[in-house]
Write an enzyme that holds these catalytic residues in place. Sequence first.
Site, PDB file in Angstrom:
ATOM      1  N   ASP A 499     -29.594  19.038-114.337  1.00 15.78           N
ATOM      2  CA  ASP A 499     -31.038  18.804-114.247  1.00 15.78           C
ATOM      3  C   ASP A 499     -31.791  20.078-114.638  1.00 15.78           C
ATOM      4  OD1 ASP A 499     -30.680  20.522-112.185  1.00 15.78           O
ATOM      5  OD2 ASP A 499     -31.224  19.131-110.589  1.00 15.78           O
ATOM      6  N   ASP A 501     -33.388  22.358-112.935  1.00 14.41           N
ATOM      7  CA  ASP A 501     -33.045  23.562-112.180  1.00 14.41           C
ATOM      8  C   ASP A 501     -31.716  24.132-112.639  1.00 14.41           C
ATOM      9  OD1 ASP A 501     -35.292  23.576-110.718  1.00 14.41           O
ATOM     10  OD2 ASP A 501     -34.419  22.639-108.922  1.00 14.41           O
TER      11      ASP A 501
END
Length: 634
Positions: A499, A501
Site C-alpha cells: 500500500d 505507506d
Amino acid sequence: MAKYDETSIKILEGLEAVRKRPGMYIGSTDKRGMHHLVWEIVDNAIDEVINGYGNHIKVIINNDGSVTVADNGRGVPTGMHESGKSATEVIYTILHAGGKFTEDGYKVSGGLHGVGASVVNALSKYMQVLSYRDGKICMIEFENGGKVKSPLKEVGKTNKTGTIVKFLPDPEIFKNCNFSFTTISERMQETAFLQNGLTIDVIDEADKKEARYHYDNGLISFVEYMNEDKEQLHKVISFSNTKNKIEVDIAMQYTSSYNESILSFVNNVKTVDGGSHEVGFKTGITKAFNDYAKNNNLFKGKDTSLDGADVREGLTAVISLKIPEELLQFEGQTKGKLGTPEARSVTESITYESLKFFLEENKEVALTILDKAMKSKVAREAARKAREEARNGKNKSKLEKILSSKLAPAQSKNPKINELFLVEGNSAGGSAKGGRDRKFQAILPLRGKVINGEKASLDELLKNEEINTIIHTVGAGVGQSFDASESNYDKVIIMTDADVDGAHIQVLLLTFFYRYMRGLIEDGKLYLAMPPLYKLDYGKKRFYAYTDEELNEIKNSNPGKCTIQRYKGLGEMNPEQLWETTMNPDTRSLIRININDASLAEKRVSVLMGDKVEPRKDWINENVEFTMEDDYRI
Ligand code: 1YM
C-alpha cells in the site's frame, strides 16, 4: 523478389550471427536490450545533427509495438553501391557498414552503441526505411531479421529531406518486452541537453502521451533540471575551453543537499563509470577551492586544507568532452570509463583556471561554497569518530542490546547464503519470524519511521535508531567506508505492505541504501519482496495473484465460484502463508534493485524525496531505474 547470390548469403550469415548471439551486440535481450535498438537508430539521427544537418528528431512508439524514428537531415544515401545493391540496402544489411561512408571527426557512438542499423535490422521482424533526398522519397523494406522484402524503390516526390526508420523488434528474440515511454523520454531529454537547439519529440501512440525536449542553454539547463527540486546556493557556473584538440564543457552548481552528483559524457556518450576527465575535474575543483581559501586566509585553527569529498558535498555537475577519435580510449567491461590520459590534465587545468577566475570575480558565491565545504569537513570528522567509537566498543553494548531485542538472526553464519528481511511493522515481523526458514533467513522488524536519507547528513543518520540497527546488522560499514563484500547477507530484502505507506517505506529505505550503501545495490544484493495482492479460494484449490492482471488471468482460466481476499497488509497473512507466497525461495518473486542509470536514479531520488506524492506512486508502479528482473519472477 530478392536474388540470393554469394554476397547476399554472406550478408545473411553476418546478420544470422547477430541473431544467434544478440547479447554480444546489444548487451541483452530483455527490455533494456530492446531499448538499445531505439538508441542505435536515434544515434544515427543525432550523428546527422552533429554533422550539421537537421534540427528535429521524432521518436514514436506505435500501437503495434514497433518504433518509428524520423529526422530532417539529408536522408540516408540511396545511390548505387559498387556491389550492385543500393547504398541503403548495404547500410542496413552489412555489419559496421556505416564507417565507410562517414568522414566526420566526432562520432556520437561509443561502447555498446553504434554497432549499427544493420544490427537493429537483424533483430527485427520487420523494418522499413524511407529516405527523403534529391526530390524523391525512396523506400526499402526488410523482414525476418534483415531479409529484403522489397528492394529500394521510389515511392513519391518530395521537397523535404530526412530519414524515417520504422522497426518491429522480433518477438522471438525479445520475449514479453514492450517499449517504455518513460525510458525513451528520459534518454531523449538527456540527448537534447547535450545538443543545443535540437528538438526531440517523443510520442506514445498507445498511451497517448507526448513530450518535447528543446534546450538553448545545454549543460546549464541540464544542471538546472537536475537541481530543480533542491535548494540552490547560487546560479549555475559554466565554462568551456579547448586544449590539445580536447574540447571541455562543464556546468556546476551547489545545493544545500549532502550529496554529490557528477555526470560525464564523451562525444555525447555517457561515461557511466567516469574516468580520466572526472578525475581531472575533481582535482581541479579541489585545488581551486583550497587555493582560494588559503589566499583569503579562510582556514582557521589547525585546518590547512579541504579534502575532495568536502568540496564535492552538495555539488551537481555535468562534464562533457569532445575528443578526436584517435585519442579515444575506453576502459572497463562495459566501456563506460574514459581512459584517455590527456583528458585528465586538460580537464584539470581548464577547470582549475576557469574556477579560480570565477571565484575571484564572485566573492559571495566563493564564501557560500567554502562555508559549506568547511562544515562538511567538521561533520565528516564527527561521523568518523562516531564510527570508530562504535567499532571500539564504546556504544557497543547499547547497540547489541537493541539488536538482540529486534533481530531474529539466522542460524547459519554464512554470508554467501544468508538473507536479511527488513520488515515493516511488528505484527508482520512476527509472522515473518514464524514463517521463515531460520537456517538462513534473518528478520529485522522496523518500527519507527525511517529517517529520510535525502535530507539528513551522515551524522544525523547515524543517530537514528532504525538506520543504526540496519547498518550494524548488515555489518559492512556506511557511506565512504561501506564495503559490500563485508556484508553479512547475500540478499537484503525489503518487505513492506503493498500500500501507499509500504511504498513510502520502500522509497525511504531505497534512498538510504542508494546514498549510503550503494555498493549493495551495485553488487545486486538489494531486493524488494513481492507479497501477493489477492488470495483466490476455489474450494480446495488456492491461487495467489501478485498483480491485477494476474488476478484477471486466474479468474479467466478458472471459471467457477471463488472467494477473493484482497490483502491489505503483510499482517493479514499467517506465517505459513507468508512463507509460501513471499519468502520461500522456490515460490516467491523478488525484484532485484539495480542502478541502470545513476543520473536518473539521482534525479528520481531527489524528486521522490521532495514533497510530491504523485511522482512517487508513478515511480513505484513503473520501476524505471530500479528495474524488474524477469529472472526473479516466478
Ligand atoms: C532515423 C534514423 O539514420 N539518418 C541519417 C543517416 C545517415 C545520413 C543521414 C547520411 C550520412 C552521410 C551522408 C554521411 C547515414 N548515413 C550512413 C552512411 N536517421 C538516420 N541521415 N548522407 C546521409 O555520413 O556521409 C549511415 S546512416 F552509411 F551512409 F554513412
